[in-house]
Design a protein around this motif. Structure first.
Motif, mmCIF file in Angstrom:
data_model
loop_
_atom_site.group_PDB
_atom_site.id
_atom_site.type_symbol
_atom_site.label_atom_id
_atom_site.label_comp_id
_atom_site.label_asym_id
_atom_site.label_seq_id
_atom_site.Cartn_x
_atom_site.Cartn_y
_atom_site.Cartn_z
ATOM 1 N N TYR A 63 0.812 -1.213 0.000
ATOM 2 C CA TYR A 63 0.000 0.000 0.000
ATOM 3 C C TYR A 63 0.845 1.262 0.000
ATOM 4 O O TYR A 63 0.339 2.344 -0.336
ATOM 5 C CB TYR A 63 -0.944 0.003 1.213
ATOM 6 N N GLN A 111 -1.378 -0.520 5.770
ATOM 7 C CA GLN A 111 -2.425 0.492 5.782
ATOM 8 C C GLN A 111 -3.815 -0.145 5.814
ATOM 9 O O GLN A 111 -4.779 0.465 6.279
ATOM 10 C CB GLN A 111 -2.284 1.411 4.566
ATOM 11 N N TYR A 114 -4.299 -0.670 9.524
ATOM 12 C CA TYR A 114 -4.424 0.642 10.161
ATOM 13 C C TYR A 114 -5.808 1.241 9.909
ATOM 14 O O TYR A 114 -6.433 1.804 10.816
ATOM 15 C CB TYR A 114 -3.345 1.583 9.631
ATOM 16 N N TYR A 115 -6.280 1.116 8.685
ATOM 17 C CA TYR A 115 -7.559 1.708 8.298
ATOM 18 C C TYR A 115 -8.684 1.195 9.185
ATOM 19 O O TYR A 115 -9.544 1.964 9.627
ATOM 20 C CB TYR A 115 -7.834 1.372 6.831
ATOM 21 N N TYR A 116 -8.655 -0.118 9.473
ATOM 22 C CA TYR A 116 -9.747 -0.706 10.246
ATOM 23 C C TYR A 116 -9.511 -0.658 11.760
ATOM 24 O O TYR A 116 -10.348 -1.119 12.525
ATOM 25 C CB TYR A 116 -10.040 -2.114 9.743
ATOM 26 N N VAL A 119 -9.256 4.489 10.995
ATOM 27 C CA VAL A 119 -10.063 5.298 10.076
ATOM 28 C C VAL A 119 -11.517 4.842 10.073
ATOM 29 O O VAL A 119 -12.445 5.636 10.231
ATOM 30 C CB VAL A 119 -9.468 5.249 8.646
ATOM 31 N N ASP A 120 -11.740 3.563 9.885
ATOM 32 C CA ASP A 120 -13.068 2.954 9.989
ATOM 33 C C ASP A 120 -12.948 1.845 11.032
ATOM 34 O O ASP A 120 -12.920 0.667 10.712
ATOM 35 C CB ASP A 120 -13.491 2.391 8.629
ATOM 36 N N GLU A 363 -12.866 -4.013 0.899
ATOM 37 C CA GLU A 363 -11.975 -3.431 1.898
ATOM 38 C C GLU A 363 -10.664 -2.964 1.266
ATOM 39 O O GLU A 363 -10.155 -1.878 1.580
ATOM 40 C CB GLU A 363 -11.698 -4.443 3.002
ATOM 41 N N LYS A 366 -11.247 0.308 -0.726
ATOM 42 C CA LYS A 366 -11.386 1.474 0.148
ATOM 43 C C LYS A 366 -10.030 1.989 0.618
ATOM 44 O O LYS A 366 -9.776 3.197 0.659
ATOM 45 C CB LYS A 366 -12.243 1.126 1.361
ATOM 46 N N VAL A 367 -9.155 1.054 0.987
ATOM 47 C CA VAL A 367 -7.849 1.458 1.518
ATOM 48 C C VAL A 367 -6.969 2.032 0.411
ATOM 49 O O VAL A 367 -6.241 3.007 0.630
ATOM 50 C CB VAL A 367 -7.165 0.269 2.224
ATOM 51 N N TYR A 370 -8.037 5.500 -0.063
ATOM 52 C CA TYR A 370 -7.615 6.306 1.095
ATOM 53 C C TYR A 370 -6.154 6.721 0.996
ATOM 54 O O TYR A 370 -5.822 7.899 1.181
ATOM 55 C CB TYR A 370 -7.873 5.504 2.368
#
Length: 600
Positions: A63, A111, A114-116, A119-120, A363, A366-367, A370
């Motif tokens: 990512y 990432q 990290y996102y889950y 962030v979400d 998923e 989305k990342v 982002y």
């Protein structure tokens, strides 16, 4: 069955004894009565598969570079690849003759993870199911040990992840700080149905890393404690044998070397898997984690029994899958282990499992969106490729942001007049800030860890000792020797993230000199550093809590701390500035020399 692993959400109170019963073919084995014991001479073979240090890797994707993962050895990563290997092994061995376990560090590192968490977050009301839980459930893991990085986002995130897993998270040496009772299931028991008669009972004991107590002190202090691996293994292995376990496997988030990276701050060994094998009788095999090394098979002779214990560590991020192959024989009315062998399979030999790709494609999308947000521009390209051997602008950027953040935080305090220094490492040799548009992933790629920022007070003498310790990283090289930059670093296996450059000073590192006598010309503001002078050091929480065992910093006075990740601080700085211009922060503060002559 004691403590329900789903019952304890965000609290460190323990409600009962902790044990999990699961297993390949566990349901049919439990439902059907065991047949009479097999006749003498009968044998049974089964395989335990293992992964470790997955660090949030589901797909073979980077990512930070926004492309398929690749390295010099052309390894692949991710659970989608592991899933294909697992299904191949199950097809060959028979699904009922296999188990699948993990040795920890699951929910931090990419990432995606990290996102889950941030962030979400999975902890939100009606929040999502963590991608790692979804993937591991779909693949059919039977148990996993806790890793130290499981605690990075705090106990509530870990407990929610635990709730979402269809398999137990094990940690025999993760205990409630007050009662000292298990905070997680210490072990799980699995029944394997044999074609000859009595089921084989396989116990998996989970052990995590005692370094959690210092690395994630902010999250666990007063809530959980982490005694030594050998101590807890010696407590539980006899218990498992008395419960009828025919085979005992340890899943240990602890390397095999017997070393520690935090010095004498804790009375426990960080990398203790080999010591557990040597000192605790009754263990047949250990799945090793934490050290990020590849060990297909390593045998350790147990001192009490004289028998070999087989250890194996698959390479990180889903690059390898360990196979422990067991041969059992029926002797004297019980199953006994006749032989154990181990090997690893390379995930780059197979495609990603379409089932996992379909499951988590949304998923992933989305990342990717982002991390590809544009957050600013840069006047020129910067690279970390030479960061381990040269003072490069991209590392100066990290240090400049850290130093400015601490200066701003201390403004108006009694510490405001003290000069601020900053430490940073070359966390990734592939980090790049491009000329032109800078995306969130570009900035985040400078700092792949979820470290936070602190400010500690050190004297000039302590700073010099800190730098001398850091300079162990370089291989001693004679003044007349040919210089190969690729061979100058990582002396004694010291990783890049344990070499700190300190920003705000000017100094040379003389690599012709022995360790402890390498820092020369140390100055601040154009004058030699006074040993008694006080400085504020902007330092990450890993280093401040003892990570790497650097001198003085862990015991130094803390004058400020922040709960936000340094990575986010860098991203916010770039957004606020709009334009990244190295002319505003880059300088050559340190250089490598030999007998006073610059190496480069």
């Amino acid at each position: 069955m004691g403590l329900d692993r789903r019952a304890f959400l965000g609290s460190s109170a323990v409600t009962g004894a902790a044990v999990a019963w699961t297993g390949a073919a566990a349901a049919p084995a439990a439902a059907a009565p065991s047949a009479p014991g097999p006749r003498p001479g009968r044998t049974y073979a089964f395989t335990v598969m293992g992964t470790t240090d997955l660090h949030g890797n589901v797909f073979n994707w980077d990512y930070f570079t926004d492309r398929e993962f690749d390295d010099k050895a052309h390894n692949d990563v991710g659970l989608a690849k592991i899933s294909t290997l697992v299904e191949q092994v199950r097809a060959e061995k028979g699904r009922c003759n296999t188990l699948l376990i993990d040795a920890g560090d699951t929910i931090q590192g990419t990432q995606l993870s990290y996102y889950y968490a941030k962030v979400d977050p999975i902890t939100a009301r009606r929040g999502p199911v963590h991608p790692m839980a979804q993937a591991m459930n779909a693949i059919g893991y039977d148990a996993a040990a806790l890793g130290n990085h499981e605690f990075n986002y705090g106990i509530p995130v870990l407990r929610k992840f635990q709730e979402q897993c269809d398999f137990p998270l094990l940690g025999a040496n993760a205990v409630d700080a007050r009662s000292l009772r298990p905070a997680f299931p210490p072990y799980s028991m699995h029944r394997l149905r044999t074609p000859h008669g009595r089921d084989v009972k396989v116990a998996v004991l989970g052990l995590t890393n005692p370094g959690i107590a210092i690395w994630d002190k902010a999250h666990v202090q007063g809530k959980m404690a982490f005694p030594g691996l050998e101590e807890q293994a010696a407590k539980y292995v006899p218990r498992l044998r008395s419960m009828g376990a025919d085979v005992v496997i340890v899943s240990a988030h602890s390397g095999s070397s017997g070393t520690s990276s935090y010095g004498d701050q804790l009375p426990y060994v960080e990398n203790a898997a080999g010591l557990v094998a040597e000192q605790v009788p009754g263990i047949d095999a250990i799945l090793v984690g934490h050290a990020h090394t590849e060990i297909p098979e390593y045998r350790v002779r147990n001192k009490a029994t004289g028998k070999d214990v087989v250890l194996s560590e698959p390479l990180k991020w889903g690059q390898r899958l360990t196979l422990f192959d067991f041969e059992l024989s029926w002797e004297r009315g019980r199953w006994s282990v006749a032989s154990v062998s181990a090997k690893v399979l390379n995930s780059n030999t197979v495609p990603e499992d379409p089932k996992i790709v379909r499951l988590l494609s949304d998923e992933h999308r989305k990342v990717v969106e982002y991390v590809n947000q544009v957050i600013g521009t840069s006047t020129q390209a910067m690279s970390s490729a030479e960061g381990p051997v040269k003072d490069v602008p991209i590392i100066d950027l990290i240090n400049h942001v850290q130093a400015e953040t601490v200066k701003g935080a201390l403004a108006g305090t009694e510490w405001a007049a003290l000069p601020v220094l900053s430490q940073a490492s070359c966390f990734s040799r592939t980090a790049v800030i491009p000329e032109g548009k800078v995306t969130l992933r570009d900035a985040a790629g400078l700092y792949p860890f979820e470290n936070t920022l602190e400010a500690r007070i050190l004297t000039g003498a302590q700073v010099k000792e800190y730098l001398e310790y850091s300079a162990r990283y370089f291989v001693r090289t004679a003044p007349d020797a040919v210089v190969d930059p690729a061979k100058l670093t990582n002396a004694e296996g010291i990783p890049d993230y344990n070499y700190d450059a300190v920003y705000g000073l000017v100094y040379d590192v003389d690599i012709a000199q022995p360790v402890g006598s390498r820092i020369t010309g140390l100055s601040f503001g154009g004058r030699p550093v006074d040993p008694q002078e006080r400085f504020v050091l902007a330092v990450n929480n890993y280093r401040a809590s003892g990570g790497g065992a650097f001198p003085h910093v862990a015991g130094a006075k803390q004058v400020w701390a922040n709960s936000d990740e340094i990575r986010n601080t860098i991203i916010s700085w770039v957004k606020a500035k709009g334009t990244v211009d190295p002319a505003g922060f880059a300088s050559v503060g340190w250089r490598l020399t030999r007998a006073g002559v610059p190496v480069f």
